[in-house]
Every structure is written in structure tokens, then in C-alpha cells.
Design a protein around this motif. Structure first.
Motif, PDB file in Angstrom:
ATOM      1  N   UNK A 242       7.782   0.201  -4.201  1.00 26.34           N
ATOM      2  CA  UNK A 242       6.650   0.719  -4.500  1.00 26.34           C
ATOM      3  C   UNK A 242       6.289   1.779  -3.657  1.00 26.34           C
ATOM      4  N   UNK A 243       4.974   2.324  -3.816  1.00 26.15           N
ATOM      5  CA  UNK A 243       4.691   3.195  -2.633  1.00 26.15           C
ATOM      6  C   UNK A 243       3.837   2.537  -1.521  1.00 26.15           C
ATOM      7  N   UNK A 244       3.951   1.225  -1.416  1.00 25.93           N
ATOM      8  CA  UNK A 244       3.699   0.471  -0.298  1.00 25.93           C
ATOM      9  C   UNK A 244       4.575  -0.273   0.082  1.00 25.93           C
ATOM     10  N   UNK A 245       5.653  -0.542  -0.371  1.00 24.70           N
ATOM     11  CA  UNK A 245       6.865  -1.581   0.237  1.00 24.70           C
ATOM     12  C   UNK A 245       7.788  -1.593  -0.696  1.00 24.70           C
ATOM     13  N   UNK A 246       8.506  -2.856  -0.724  1.00 31.67           N
ATOM     14  CA  UNK A 246       9.318  -3.415  -1.537  1.00 31.67           C
ATOM     15  C   UNK A 246       8.899  -4.562  -2.455  1.00 31.67           C
ATOM     16  N   UNK A 247       9.453  -4.784  -3.714  1.00 30.39           N
ATOM     17  CA  UNK A 247       8.974  -5.994  -4.360  1.00 30.39           C
ATOM     18  C   UNK A 247      10.238  -6.688  -5.043  1.00 30.39           C
ATOM     19  N   UNK A 248      10.465  -7.831  -4.900  1.00 31.20           N
ATOM     20  CA  UNK A 248      11.616  -8.523  -5.445  1.00 31.20           C
ATOM     21  C   UNK A 248      11.602  -8.805  -6.635  1.00 31.20           C
ATOM     22  N   UNK A 249      12.596  -8.229  -7.661  1.00 35.47           N
ATOM     23  CA  UNK A 249      12.772  -8.747  -9.014  1.00 35.47           C
ATOM     24  C   UNK A 249      12.995 -10.266  -9.014  1.00 35.47           C
ATOM     25  N   UNK A 250      13.776 -10.848  -8.113  1.00 31.01           N
ATOM     26  CA  UNK A 250      14.033 -12.464  -8.055  1.00 31.01           C
ATOM     27  C   UNK A 250      13.413 -12.650  -6.811  1.00 31.01           C
ATOM     28  N   UNK A 251      12.090 -13.328  -6.911  1.00 36.83           N
ATOM     29  CA  UNK A 251      11.504 -13.829  -5.681  1.00 36.83           C
ATOM     30  C   UNK A 251      12.075 -15.044  -5.205  1.00 36.83           C
ATOM     31  N   UNK A 252      11.973 -15.095  -3.727  1.00 35.27           N
ATOM     32  CA  UNK A 252      12.685 -16.329  -3.024  1.00 35.27           C
ATOM     33  C   UNK A 252      11.742 -17.476  -2.754  1.00 35.27           C
ATOM     34  N   UNK A 257       6.764 -22.198  -0.802  1.00 37.30           N
ATOM     35  CA  UNK A 257       6.430 -20.898  -0.496  1.00 37.30           C
ATOM     36  C   UNK A 257       7.299 -19.903  -1.084  1.00 37.30           C
ATOM     37  N   UNK A 258       6.756 -18.715  -1.378  1.00 37.80           N
ATOM     38  CA  UNK A 258       7.578 -17.758  -2.263  1.00 37.80           C
ATOM     39  C   UNK A 258       7.103 -16.238  -1.501  1.00 37.80           C
ATOM     40  N   UNK A 259       8.379 -15.813  -1.332  1.00 39.67           N
ATOM     41  CA  UNK A 259       8.366 -14.143  -0.876  1.00 39.67           C
ATOM     42  C   UNK A 259       8.616 -13.249  -1.940  1.00 39.67           C
ATOM     43  N   UNK A 260       7.724 -12.613  -2.389  1.00 41.51           N
ATOM     44  CA  UNK A 260       7.808 -11.687  -3.427  1.00 41.51           C
ATOM     45  C   UNK A 260       8.072 -10.484  -3.223  1.00 41.51           C
ATOM     46  N   UNK A 261       7.852  -9.920  -1.963  1.00 42.93           N
ATOM     47  CA  UNK A 261       7.953  -8.708  -1.502  1.00 42.93           C
ATOM     48  C   UNK A 261       7.648  -8.546  -0.113  1.00 42.93           C
ATOM     49  N   UNK A 262       7.451  -7.244   0.544  1.00 45.18           N
ATOM     50  CA  UNK A 262       7.244  -6.815   1.849  1.00 45.18           C
ATOM     51  C   UNK A 262       6.334  -5.439   1.699  1.00 45.18           C
ATOM     52  N   UNK A 263       5.539  -5.074   2.470  1.00 43.31           N
ATOM     53  CA  UNK A 263       4.610  -4.158   2.556  1.00 43.31           C
ATOM     54  C   UNK A 263       4.916  -3.484   4.183  1.00 43.31           C
ATOM     55  N   UNK A 264       5.307  -2.075   3.647  1.00 42.00           N
ATOM     56  CA  UNK A 264       5.692  -1.379   5.036  1.00 42.00           C
ATOM     57  C   UNK A 264       4.071  -1.182   5.747  1.00 42.00           C
ATOM     58  N   UNK A 265       4.120  -1.649   7.000  1.00 44.30           N
ATOM     59  CA  UNK A 265       2.805  -1.135   7.619  1.00 44.30           C
ATOM     60  C   UNK A 265       2.786   0.250   8.097  1.00 44.30           C
ATOM     61  N   UNK A 266       1.617   0.547   8.618  1.00 41.06           N
ATOM     62  CA  UNK A 266       1.228   2.145   8.870  1.00 41.06           C
ATOM     63  C   UNK A 266       2.031   2.496  10.109  1.00 41.06           C
ATOM     64  N   UNK A 267       2.330   1.795  11.061  1.00 44.15           N
ATOM     65  CA  UNK A 267       3.275   2.189  11.999  1.00 44.15           C
ATOM     66  C   UNK A 267       4.901   2.400  11.761  1.00 44.15           C
ATOM     67  N   UNK A 269       7.026   0.610  11.686  1.00 41.55           N
ATOM     68  CA  UNK A 269       7.686  -0.057  12.551  1.00 41.55           C
ATOM     69  C   UNK A 269       8.036  -1.528  12.058  1.00 41.55           C
ATOM     70  N   UNK A 270       7.107  -1.979  11.100  1.00 37.14           N
ATOM     71  CA  UNK A 270       6.945  -3.432  10.973  1.00 37.14           C
ATOM     72  C   UNK A 270       6.832  -3.579   9.530  1.00 37.14           C
ATOM     73  N   UNK A 271       6.955  -4.701   8.964  1.00 32.55           N
ATOM     74  CA  UNK A 271       6.766  -4.821   7.408  1.00 32.55           C
ATOM     75  C   UNK A 271       6.000  -6.361   7.382  1.00 32.55           C
ATOM     76  N   UNK A 272       5.142  -6.492   6.385  1.00 33.75           N
ATOM     77  CA  UNK A 272       4.400  -7.890   6.237  1.00 33.75           C
ATOM     78  C   UNK A 272       4.909  -8.282   4.797  1.00 33.75           C
ATOM     79  N   UNK A 273       5.035  -9.755   4.804  1.00 35.47           N
ATOM     80  CA  UNK A 273       5.194 -10.406   3.578  1.00 35.47           C
ATOM     81  C   UNK A 273       4.157 -10.228   2.651  1.00 35.47           C
ATOM     82  N   UNK A 274       4.118  -9.931   1.380  1.00 34.63           N
ATOM     83  CA  UNK A 274       3.000  -9.881   0.262  1.00 34.63           C
ATOM     84  C   UNK A 274       2.071 -11.166   0.314  1.00 34.63           C
TER      85      UNK A 274
END
Length: 440
Positions: A242-252, A257-267, A269-274
Motif C-alpha cells: 500500500x502507500x503506507x506499508x504492506x498488507x497480508x493477503x493471508x493474515x497470520x 492475535x492477528x498480524x494483518x500487515x505492517x506500516x512503514x514509520x516516517x523514519x 527504519x522501523x515498521x509497526x504492525x497494523x
């Protein structure tokens, strides 16, 4: 009397037939009319979006991850399509109204093609003229007739109540996809996905806590697969940018608890789970083969017996194949000169029959890092490149399976007197090793 009964029977049948047709649907309820109305309604909906629609194309039954496409339906028969990946330099007239003005080169990312609707297993949307951003993923190629096994025909399943989502099923893959109404500039969104891809490709993330388990994460940015490891399990989860990070087609999902994707932080250098939680640091290894390449040598004394036997077997396969040849005793692994994508390639030492010296079969691969292990990398295969694979597919298939099986790999920092590094497999260091050279 006989004729009277015959005419009575004929009259009865005629009246029955008339009664039957009187019960048939007519006017707006006639079948052909209903079909036409369905088509016109969906065409009107598609054309109603000012900025067009976003489609996440999922080729190869999800094994490759999703590709962002934008579609603008500019008439009842034509659509303009762009993708996050495809563009080419083309020559166009400087002034279409003045042929004498000459031409200029532009970088084109949008391409127009025809589309139509039909009724085959449902309401079917078909893009029926070649469109490079779309058909790149469905075009057959030498050696693998399905190419990326992508779709260019879709069954319209339903439309959301707010008319902002059209639910589709790919006719070839059977994959469930969504066409989503764009609310802003298409080019800006696609450019945003490219920024994300550049920032995360080939990188690993700090371990994630999910459902009470520690999960290791690495990103195959070209194949669009998230490599996850927890307990004794290892799997690849397809995603899209996405224009913010990545989104899983198959969530974990683990422990509720479910990991659906990750957002790239402004730096960047890090990503935050959705779903929230701590920022996860990004890390790239010393041997990032999405940016550089290695020569793996298979001379006597330069590799283990297992490695030598594997290369000799591949050479024997090619020597006795329909198109005969012998390869120089090294494998070029990573982003090598003259090839646009990271890959595995061989070089023919001398031609025997059918193939000339210097022939170079290429197979695209992807590489990623392992968090906390800067000297390690992991690899998976993606797809063959061009027709070269057709002539060398048996030998190359053998080496591909071999290389993927022993991955991940460790490359030593220390070098011998000639500047060579050592590449080993953590699976069994005594079984597989070879000397390598590293090139930026």
C-alpha cells in the motif's frame, strides 16, 4: 369425423402454446433485457469513479503476492490501466496536429485497451486487447506456458452497498480480489507503493510478539512474500504494497492475535504492525543480493563434494540434453550486470550442439536478510526470464532446487589469500560449502 378430431387436437395444442408464451417474461423482465441492464449498470458504476479503481491482482494462486493496478474506465469499451511495476520509454509525436514537429521520448506508465462484459459462469469482465501492465502477468513464455499465471478475465460476484467495492473472482486462478474506488490521485498512490517497496525489499524485522509467541520476520520484497518463523514452523505469506506499508493477503493468527500487515514509520527504519504494538526495527544484511551479486565457484578444491557433485550433475544433464552444452564452473547469484532483476544465471563455456559459447540462462530469484545475522541471507525462486530457460530448463531446475533447499546461507567476513569468502549452509556446514567472490 377423423379430420374433426385432428383439427380439434391441433387447435388445443395451439391454444396451449399461446397460453405458454403468455406466461413468458416480457418487456424489462425478458432475459436478454435483464442481462443488458446488468452490463449497463456495472459499466455505469465503473465509469462513475472520478479517479478510477484500484485492483490488487493476485497471480500464481497467491504464491507471488499482489500487484497494485489502477483502472480508469474512460468509455463503455475502453479502460486505461497502470501498475506499480510497469513502465517503458516510448517515442511519441511532439505535436499530434503537426507531423513535421518530430517526436520525443516519454516514460509511459498508462496503457489503454478494450474491455467487454459477457455472461459465462456469471457476469464476466474481459480485457480483450493486450495491455502491458495487466497482461505481463498472464502472457505465456517459453518453458512455462502460464507465465505468472495471472488473470485478465474476472467474474463479478457482488457490489458493496456503498458502491465503493466490486468483488471479483479471477477466471484462471480462482483468486478472490477486490476492485476499490479510488478517492484520490492514482499516480500518487502508485508512487507511494514504490517508495515502500524500495524501503523494505531484502530487509528483516526485529522479532514480533504475537499470541505469546516470538515470530521472526523477513521481507521478500520482489516476490511479495513475508517469511515468518515461530516454534519449528516456517512459511511464506503473500502480501501487497500500500502507500503506507504492506498488507497480508493471508493474515497470520496466533493465540487469538492477528498480524494483518505492517506500516512503514516516517523514519523508514522501523515498521509497526497494523494491530498495534512496538515498532520493529528494519535491518539489512552485509550481503544484500537484491543490490549486489556473488560468484559461487565449483572447481575442485573450491567446494565440498556435495556441491561439486550437484554442479557436475547439472552439467551432465545439459551435456546430454536436446540442446547440448557445458557450463563454466560458477553460478552468478544476485543482481548481476546486464540483468534487471536478482537472479541465478549460468554461462556456457563452450557450445556442443544447438547452443553457442556465452549462452546465459537466467532465472529470477529473490533474497532477504535475517535479523541479528548480518552475514546470512535467504533465497527463493520467482520465475524464469525469457526464452533461455527453455533451452536449459532441466539443468537449471536441478540447481534451483538444490540452492533453495540449502538456503539460508552464511558468508564469512574473513577471506583467504586470494580474497575469497566462504559460503556455507547452516543446515550442514560439513556437507555444503564453496568459495565465493562478492561484487557490488
Amino acid at each position: 369425423m377423423r379430420y374433426y378430431h385432428i383439427w380439434s387436437l391441433a387447435l388445443a395444442l395451439a391454444l396451449g402454446a399461446c397460453s405458454q408464451y403468455e406466461e413468458m417474461p416480457s418487456g424489462k423482465d425478458y432475459a436478454a433485457t435483464v442481462i443488458t441492464q446488468q452490463e449497463q449498470e456495472i459499466i455505469s458504476l465503473l465509469r462513475s469513479s472520478e479517479y478510477g479503481w484500484s485492483l490488487i491482482l493476485i497471480p500464481d494462486e497467491g504464491n507471488h503476492g499482489g500487484i497494485n493496478l489502477s483502472m480508469k474506465f474512460i468509455s463503455d469499451k475502453e479502460a486505461t490501466i497502470a501498475s506499480e511495476e510497469y513502465g517503458e520509454t516510448v517515442e511519441v509525436p511532439k505535436d499530434p496536429k503537426n507531423p513535421g514537429a518530430g517526436t520525443e521520448q516519454i516514460y509511459q506508465t498508462e496503457f489503454t485497451s478494450n474491455y467487454h462484459f459477457s455472461h459465462n459462469s456469471g457476469l464476466r469482465l474481459t480485457f480483450d486487447t493486450y495491455n502491458k501492465p495487466l497482461n505481463y502477468y498472464s502472457t505465456p513464455d517459453w518453458g512455462i506456458p502460464n507465465g505468472y499465471n495471472g488473470d485478465y478475465e474476472f467474474i463479478v460476484e457482488k457490489v458493496s452497498p456503498d458502491k465503493d467495492v466490486i468483488y471479483l473472482t479471477g477466471c484462471r486462478t480462482g483468486n478472490k480480489m477486490q476492485m476499490i474506488r479510488l478517492k484520490g490521485d492514482t499516480k500518487a498512490y502508485l508512487e507511494g507503493t514504490k517508495v515502500i517497496k524500495e524501503a523494505v525489499t531484502g530487509k528483516a524485522l526485529a522479532p514480533l510478539k504475537l499470541g505469546g509467541k516470538t515470530v521472526a520476520l523477513s521481507i521478500f520484497g520482489l516476490a511479495r512474500q513475508l517469511w515468518v518463523r515461530y516454534d519449528d514452523k516456517s512459511e511464506l505469506l503473500p502480501f501487497y504494497y500500500t502507500d503506507k506499508g504492506i498488507k497480508l493477503i493471508k493474515p497470520l493468527t496466533l493465540g487469538g492475535e492477528t498480524l494483518e500487515g505492517l506500516t512503514l514509520d516516517k523514519d523508514k527504519a522501523t515498521m509497526t504492525p497494523l494491530h498495534g504494538g512496538s515498532k520493529l526495527a528494519l535491518q539489512v544484511g552485509k550481503y544484500d543480493l537484491t543490490k549486489k551479486h556473488l560468484y559461487l565457484y565449483f572447481y575442485e578444491g573450491y567446494a565440498s563434494n556435495v556441491a561439486l557433485d550437484a554442479f557436475k550433475t547439472a552439467n551432465e544433464i545439459q551435456r546430454t540434453d536436446t540442446y547440448k552444452g557445458l557450463y563454466e564452473e560458477y553460478i552468478d547469484l544476485g543482481l548481476s550486470p546486464g540483468i534487471s532483476r536478482p537472479s541465478m544465471s549460468l554461462t556456457l563455456e563452450k557450445g556442443i550442439e544447438g547452443l553457442s559459447k556465452g549462452f546465459r540462462p537466467v532465472y529470477y530469484m529473490d533474497f532477504t536478510s535475517i535479523y541479528g545475522e548480518p552475514n546470512q541471507f535467504h533465497t527463493i525462486r520467482i520465475i524464469q526470464y525469457g526464452s533461455t530457460y527453455f533451452y536449459a530448463r532441466r539443468a537449471q531446475e536441478f540447481l534451483l532446487e538444490y540452492l533453495v533447499y540449502y538456503s539460508p546461507y552464511t558468508v564469512t567476513d574473513a577471506t583467504d589469500a586470494h580474497g575469497y569468502h566462504w559460503l556455507t549452509s547452516p543446515k550442514d556446514n560439513d556437507e555444503f560449502w564453496c568459495k565465493v567472490e562478492s561484487f557490488v
